[in-house]
Scaffold this motif. Sequence first.
Motif, PDB file in Angstrom:
ATOM      1  N   LEU A 131       0.821  -1.205   0.000  1.00  0.00           N
ATOM      2  CA  LEU A 131       0.000   0.000   0.000  1.00  0.00           C
ATOM      3  C   LEU A 131       0.855   1.255   0.000  1.00  0.00           C
ATOM      4  N   LEU A 132       1.865   1.282   0.839  1.00  0.00           N
ATOM      5  CA  LEU A 132       2.724   2.461   0.928  1.00  0.00           C
ATOM      6  C   LEU A 132       3.511   2.669  -0.368  1.00  0.00           C
ATOM      7  N   GLU A 133       4.029   1.591  -0.930  1.00  0.00           N
ATOM      8  CA  GLU A 133       4.787   1.733  -2.178  1.00  0.00           C
ATOM      9  C   GLU A 133       3.908   2.294  -3.286  1.00  0.00           C
ATOM     10  N   ASP A 134       2.691   1.781  -3.394  1.00  0.00           N
ATOM     11  CA  ASP A 134       1.787   2.256  -4.449  1.00  0.00           C
ATOM     12  C   ASP A 134       1.366   3.701  -4.219  1.00  0.00           C
ATOM     13  N   LYS A 135       0.913   4.015  -3.019  1.00  0.00           N
ATOM     14  CA  LYS A 135       0.369   5.343  -2.738  1.00  0.00           C
ATOM     15  C   LYS A 135       1.456   6.401  -2.655  1.00  0.00           C
ATOM     16  N   LEU A 136       2.592   6.051  -2.040  1.00  0.00           N
ATOM     17  CA  LEU A 136       3.662   7.036  -1.929  1.00  0.00           C
ATOM     18  C   LEU A 136       4.261   7.333  -3.294  1.00  0.00           C
ATOM     19  N   GLU A 137       4.302   6.342  -4.165  1.00  0.00           N
ATOM     20  CA  GLU A 137       4.788   6.562  -5.525  1.00  0.00           C
ATOM     21  C   GLU A 137       3.862   7.524  -6.259  1.00  0.00           C
ATOM     22  N   GLU A 138       2.554   7.338  -6.088  1.00  0.00           N
ATOM     23  CA  GLU A 138       1.598   8.262  -6.688  1.00  0.00           C
ATOM     24  C   GLU A 138       1.795   9.670  -6.143  1.00  0.00           C
ATOM     25  N   PHE A 139       2.053   9.750  -4.857  1.00  0.00           N
ATOM     26  CA  PHE A 139       2.268  11.052  -4.237  1.00  0.00           C
ATOM     27  C   PHE A 139       3.516  11.710  -4.818  1.00  0.00           C
ATOM     28  N   ALA A 140       4.576  10.919  -5.011  1.00  0.00           N
ATOM     29  CA  ALA A 140       5.818  11.465  -5.559  1.00  0.00           C
ATOM     30  C   ALA A 140       5.610  11.969  -6.974  1.00  0.00           C
ATOM     31  N   GLU A 141       4.829  11.229  -7.766  1.00  0.00           N
ATOM     32  CA  GLU A 141       4.601  11.640  -9.145  1.00  0.00           C
ATOM     33  C   GLU A 141       3.791  12.926  -9.218  1.00  0.00           C
TER      34      GLU A 141
END
Length: 383
Positions: A131-141
């Motif tokens: 969950l963190l990898e998916d959501k934090l990646e979206e946040f970074a983008e």
Amino acid sequence: MGLKEKRIIQAFQNDLFPALETEINTAAGYTVPLSISWNTLMEDRFSHLYNDTFPKIYFLPLVEAFKAICVDDMGVQLLKAGLKNVIIVNENNEHNLERAITFEEGVLKIDHSPIMNADNVEGKTARITSLLEDKLEEFAEGTEEVATSQTENKQQEAKETTKVDIEELYNQSFVISNEKQEIFSEMVEGLDWSCDMLEGKLTYGEDKVFDIQVLGTYSQNEKSWLWAWANTQSGIPEKFLQTALAVKAIGEAYQIEDFTTPKKELDSDPGVYFSTIASAMAKESCYVPLVFKGLVVYVTITSEEADSKARTSPALICSHFTMVAANYTFPHKYSLYFYLKGKGYEVELPGNNIVAKKGDDQILGIFDLKGRLMKISNSKITV
């Protein structure tokens, strides 16, 4: 929730949770905001299992997931920027991981039964990490300011960081520091010493020479403590101030005034107390108080010989802890947890006990309801 359940949960909060919270914050690299609804984490028939199930369900998966995310500075910064809160609650007595663990709008929510599916730590860890990898990646983008706002983030974190009691750091450090002091005392027993502050060398006898770091001084005449990094008059080279500066950084991170105030007026010498924490947290071989006329200079040393004598066998570890517990006052269970973690053991907290494993070795600590040691023993794990 009945009185019995309240007492059990309160005991967990007092005795076991502080160590788990420290592990979470260490893995994340900052103080993670936690909102825990303790009064919902209950299952009347199985309250005797909480000390075993709470860590496995709610806290150890967070530790392992944060370790996976924060393998580099990018992960740490993304976690700080994207994780607004961690909510731990039991609203639906859920144990299906997809429904029990969610991450929405920066809030990681663990809404899980306090008993069911406890042993599946890996599954919970994988769910949180994914969950963190998916959501934090979206946040970074979607956020171009992450890399450029690090300074502002740090300033804000400094304001928001929860203070850590210096006593907590001392209790984490005490047993391992005591072991280091005992080993070094045996090495130099009966030998005269001399010290060259400008060369950074402490010599015992004719041939035992140790590299030192200068922590601070206590003036018996002025009744004051002065950190070495603030002692500009002595001209100590900066390369011998690195441990003192590391302690200052710890003080800044956790808002510990004693570590950041250059000079303090104190009736009693705090050097041993401060040095116990410093030598353990900086992984020095030990600390040494050097007594001059009216002045005590505290230094830490680096010694391969001393490090090689560290207690590694389970029998010696148990023996040392038993001796320390019998002669000093400190929170036994809390300190043993950190002592064994420092020795490289995987530590679990079943019931009111501690079980630590390292390879084929196992150490069992049994405690009373107040966390005082009743028995500690070691054995080999049979397969």
